[in-house]
Design an enzyme around this catalytic site. Structure first.
Site, PDB file in Angstrom:
ATOM      1  CB  ALA A  79      75.589 111.972  -6.382  1.00 48.72           C
ATOM      2  N   GLY A  88      83.023 118.799   1.796  1.00 50.84           N
ATOM      3  CA  GLY A  88      84.521 118.481   1.675  1.00 50.84           C
ATOM      4  C   GLY A  88      84.203 116.584   0.922  1.00 50.84           C
ATOM      5  NE  ARG A  91      88.745 119.755  -2.284  1.00 49.09           N
ATOM      6  CZ  ARG A  91      89.319 120.161  -3.490  1.00 49.09           C
ATOM      7  NH1 ARG A  91      90.217 119.605  -4.298  1.00 49.09           N
ATOM      8  NH2 ARG A  91      88.219 121.337  -3.552  1.00 49.09           N
ATOM      9  CD  GLU A 109      81.394 112.017 -20.081  1.00 48.80           C
ATOM     10  OE1 GLU A 109      81.386 111.457 -21.836  1.00 48.80           O
ATOM     11  OE2 GLU A 109      81.331 111.503 -19.748  1.00 48.80           O
ATOM     12  CE1 TYR A 121      83.930 115.947 -10.910  1.00 48.21           C
ATOM     13  CE2 TYR A 121      82.918 117.175 -12.524  1.00 48.21           C
ATOM     14  CZ  TYR A 121      84.025 116.512 -11.485  1.00 48.21           C
ATOM     15  OH  TYR A 121      82.055 115.474 -10.995  1.00 48.21           O
TER      16      TYR A 121
END
Length: 163
Positions: A79, A88, A91, A109, A121
């Site tokens: 989160a 960013g 990431r 998931e 992702y």
């Protein structure tokens, strides 16, 4: 908090028991079905789980939670506070988690409607490995199951599915 797309450096450190309430408050701002403070406390107590916090000038702006079992790591929760998104931080959290388990496949998931997360992702080397109908509630929707391959001896190795 910064322009969209601007990379903000954060400090990433292991979460501790006293962080559970703050983590739960952040999760509540990010998800319709957030983890409770109790779930964060239980997760922090389990030797197979890790939670790392991203802080900017002492302010919690994100977290990532993983569980490590066997030769795979499941990305259980990630989160970023709404005010800190598109900078960013997600990431950086992913990169940090990947760095902790560099030789392990990662699984996750993600809500099928969460296009920004799916794009992140994919940019980090994840690919769709399956789909789970009605996985999420509030609202009900499916989950895209994704995995990240690991490079070994100069070649990519797909994760084995073991159930």
């Amino acid at each position: 908090w910064g322009r969209a797309g601007m990379r903000q450096r954060v400090e990433i450190s292991a979460a501790e028991g006293q962080d559970a309430a703050e983590l739960a408050a952040l999760a509540k701002q990010c998800f319709p079905d957030p983890w409770s403070e109790g779930i964060f406390r239980q997760t922090l107590c389990c030797c197979y789980n890790r939670i790392w916090c991203a802080r900017q000038n002492g302010t919690l702006c994100g977290y990532v939670a993983v569980s490590h079992t066997g030769n795979a790591v499941n990305l259980d929760d990630i989160a970023v506070h709404p005010d800190f998104r598109r900078q960013g931080i997600g990431r950086q959290l992913l990169d940090f988690a990947h760095g902790q388990f560099p030789a392990q496949e990662f699984w996750l998931e993600v809500r099928e409607s969460n296009a920004p997360a799916i794009a992140l992702y994919q940019s980090e080397g994840y690919a769709q490995a399956g789909f789970r109908k009605r996985y999420y509630h509030n609202p009900e929707e499916g989950a895209v199951l994704m995995t990240r391959t690991v490079k070994r001896n100069g070649e990519e190795k797909d994760a084995d599915i073991r159930n």
